[in-house]
Enzyme design. Sequence first.
Site, mmCIF file in Angstrom:
data_model
loop_
_atom_site.group_PDB
_atom_site.id
_atom_site.type_symbol
_atom_site.label_atom_id
_atom_site.label_comp_id
_atom_site.label_asym_id
_atom_site.label_seq_id
_atom_site.Cartn_x
_atom_site.Cartn_y
_atom_site.Cartn_z
ATOM 1 N N THR A 86 -32.885 -38.596 -1.329
ATOM 2 C CA THR A 86 -31.911 -39.448 -0.636
ATOM 3 C C THR A 86 -32.313 -39.508 0.838
ATOM 4 O O THR A 86 -31.629 -38.960 1.700
ATOM 5 C CB THR A 86 -30.480 -38.883 -0.785
ATOM 6 O OG1 THR A 86 -30.481 -37.493 -0.385
ATOM 7 C CG2 THR A 86 -29.994 -38.959 -2.213
ATOM 8 N N PHE A 253 -27.768 -17.404 11.504
ATOM 9 C CA PHE A 253 -27.974 -18.757 12.040
ATOM 10 C C PHE A 253 -27.602 -18.900 13.508
ATOM 11 O O PHE A 253 -27.219 -19.968 13.955
ATOM 12 C CB PHE A 253 -27.282 -19.814 11.154
ATOM 13 C CG PHE A 253 -28.153 -20.194 9.995
ATOM 14 C CD1 PHE A 253 -28.404 -19.272 8.988
ATOM 15 C CD2 PHE A 253 -28.764 -21.440 9.921
ATOM 16 C CE1 PHE A 253 -29.249 -19.577 7.939
ATOM 17 C CE2 PHE A 253 -29.618 -21.754 8.877
ATOM 18 C CZ PHE A 253 -29.845 -20.819 7.885
ATOM 19 N N CYS A 264 -33.679 -31.134 5.226
ATOM 20 C CA CYS A 264 -32.241 -31.232 4.926
ATOM 21 C C CYS A 264 -31.361 -31.450 6.144
ATOM 22 O O CYS A 264 -30.560 -32.382 6.171
ATOM 23 C CB CYS A 264 -31.789 -29.985 4.184
ATOM 24 S SG CYS A 264 -32.705 -29.759 2.672
HETATM 25 C C1 UGA Z 1 -30.993 -25.410 4.255
HETATM 26 C C2 UGA Z 1 -29.754 -24.563 3.959
HETATM 27 O O1 UGA Z 1 -29.903 -23.270 4.543
HETATM 28 C C3 UGA Z 1 -29.544 -24.416 2.453
HETATM 29 O O2 UGA Z 1 -28.339 -23.713 2.208
HETATM 30 C C4 UGA Z 1 -29.461 -25.814 1.835
HETATM 31 O O3 UGA Z 1 -29.311 -25.742 0.430
HETATM 32 C C5 UGA Z 1 -30.725 -26.586 2.153
HETATM 33 O O4 UGA Z 1 -30.880 -26.668 3.589
HETATM 34 C C6 UGA Z 1 -30.621 -27.963 1.553
HETATM 35 O O5 UGA Z 1 -29.658 -28.670 1.834
HETATM 36 O O6 UGA Z 1 -31.464 -28.303 0.726
HETATM 37 P P1 UGA Z 1 -33.617 -24.910 4.360
HETATM 38 O O7 UGA Z 1 -33.748 -26.289 4.915
HETATM 39 O O8 UGA Z 1 -34.520 -24.474 3.266
HETATM 40 O O9 UGA Z 1 -32.118 -24.687 3.780
HETATM 41 O O10 UGA Z 1 -33.856 -23.923 5.554
HETATM 42 P P2 UGA Z 1 -33.009 -22.902 6.442
HETATM 43 O O11 UGA Z 1 -33.360 -21.531 6.056
HETATM 44 O O12 UGA Z 1 -31.583 -23.262 6.466
HETATM 45 O O13 UGA Z 1 -33.636 -23.174 7.873
HETATM 46 C C7 UGA Z 1 -33.556 -24.458 8.471
HETATM 47 C C8 UGA Z 1 -34.161 -24.455 9.839
HETATM 48 O O14 UGA Z 1 -33.323 -23.787 10.763
HETATM 49 C C9 UGA Z 1 -35.531 -23.784 9.960
HETATM 50 O O15 UGA Z 1 -36.363 -24.614 10.738
HETATM 51 C C10 UGA Z 1 -35.244 -22.483 10.676
HETATM 52 O O16 UGA Z 1 -36.328 -22.029 11.452
HETATM 53 C C11 UGA Z 1 -34.089 -22.901 11.573
HETATM 54 N N1 UGA Z 1 -33.211 -21.795 11.992
HETATM 55 C C12 UGA Z 1 -32.518 -21.071 11.071
HETATM 56 C C13 UGA Z 1 -33.068 -21.511 13.351
HETATM 57 O O17 UGA Z 1 -33.694 -22.165 14.216
HETATM 58 N N2 UGA Z 1 -32.235 -20.504 13.726
HETATM 59 C C14 UGA Z 1 -31.529 -19.765 12.839
HETATM 60 O O18 UGA Z 1 -30.766 -18.863 13.278
HETATM 61 C C15 UGA Z 1 -31.682 -20.056 11.477
#
Ligand code: UGA
Length: 437
Positions: A86, A253, A264
């Site tokens: 999507t 987070f 996402c």
């Molecule tokens: C995210 C959500 O965490 C999942 O719950 C959800 O199912 C998924 O999107 C989705 O909708 O498919 P994801 O995109 O795999 O999962 O990655 P995350 O672990 O959430 O990290 C996302 C980004 O945030 C990364 O670039 C990470 O480096 C960054 N991040 C994360 C930060 O900059 N700071 C933080 O404290 C945590």
Amino acid sequence: MRIGVIGTGHVGLVTSVTLAEVGHAVTGADVDTEKISALNDRRAPFYEPGMEELLHRGIAEKTLVFSPDVKDAIAGMEVVFICVGTPPGAGGEANLIAVERAATDVARAATGRLVVAEKSTVPTGTASKVRRILVRDRPDLESDLEVVANPEFLREGQAIEDARYPTRILVGADSEWALDCMRKLYGPFVERGADLIETDIATAELAKHACNAFLALKISFANALARLSERAGADVTAVADVMGTDPRIGRAFLDAGLGYGGSCFHKDLMAFERLAARLGYEFPLLHEVARINDEAVAAAVEKISEALWNVQGKRVALFGLAFKPRTDDTRFAPALALARRLFDRGAQVVGYDPMASANAKAEVAELDIAPDPYEAASGAHCIVLCTEWDEFRGLDFDRLRGAMASPVVVDGRNFLDEQRVKDAGFSYYPTGRRPLP
Ligand code: UGA
């Protein structure tokens, strides 16, 4: 149970292999015939820890098959998952063409009672549109075709573990028999300890967007605090630690850095904002979350410029290109956003990533790719730590320094041991705090 999965991207494939693992008979379908033949050869199209093993097992045990013909994933099934993409449309709203096509396919090939589970992240109201197509095209099966919303909460890099041992499974249903069917489907996961949350459809659809938007909000809050901490002489990590001791806030987070990437958060945030506007509610907070996320990369560019004086003609080495560790995914990776801005300022940019180099090169063709961190550092004026891969903890900073044109490290994730880096003779620039004296 007999399960069909339409779409074999991250979500569809993880869903397929993990449902097959608990004994369901799963057929995955995709329009990409090359992907289907690779899958039938037991090759996954992307890296995800544990994926290949479950793929092998499912195919060997014949609980898992893949077909280029979507009808194979619909006819005779009890549940069909819609896991198609999507992507954002021109105005940021979710483009639902693939969902509509999947609904039309389901209507065409359905042979009897069937639950259509919407797993792709979609705006509230999509399930009722899918149902409208089913009823329009198959009035003969009107009371046999139901739609449920079953959004996923998988995190890339640990998606298989998240799917095998979920803490929560969300099912939004407006029909009791469809809900019963989903209870049966997820029975093995509930036995493993998952909490099955049952809501109406609109609530489940909205909750998925709300979760991702709120996680992005937490990250942007931390990044705004980072800007403020740098000015105030505070330490953003310590501020986050203090906040995290309050269970109402939580520590997760709140890590400041280069901001969030991945397929996402950007997409869902934009789609959520457009959805709100369409429903007559302005939600500018979501726009602000995205703006602060962009600002995190801009702040890193400023920091690099401050360290190097002129960026033009300088060589900058990016350590980590994936949007987060343990994945080869570079979609919306902050490292690539940074690379583009550095190119705009006339820098040369070289990148190293343990896994994502090929994807990074495919997205940013002018990026030089190095086979290891030491090659990347060779002749560079600055290293920028963009992705917190574990292997970067064990770097030999003396060796890096010896290879570089000037010893500067910008830590975009506050991941490195500042003292060790400094002891090797580097100028060290953290994020959200002043360097140690
Ligand atoms: C995210 C959500 O965490 C999942 O719950 C959800 O199912 C998924 O999107 C989705 O909708 O498919 P994801 O995109 O795999 O999962 O990655 P995350 O672990 O959430 O990290 C996302 C980004 O945030 C990364 O670039 C990470 O480096 C960054 N991040 C994360 C930060 O900059 N700071 C933080 O404290 C945590």
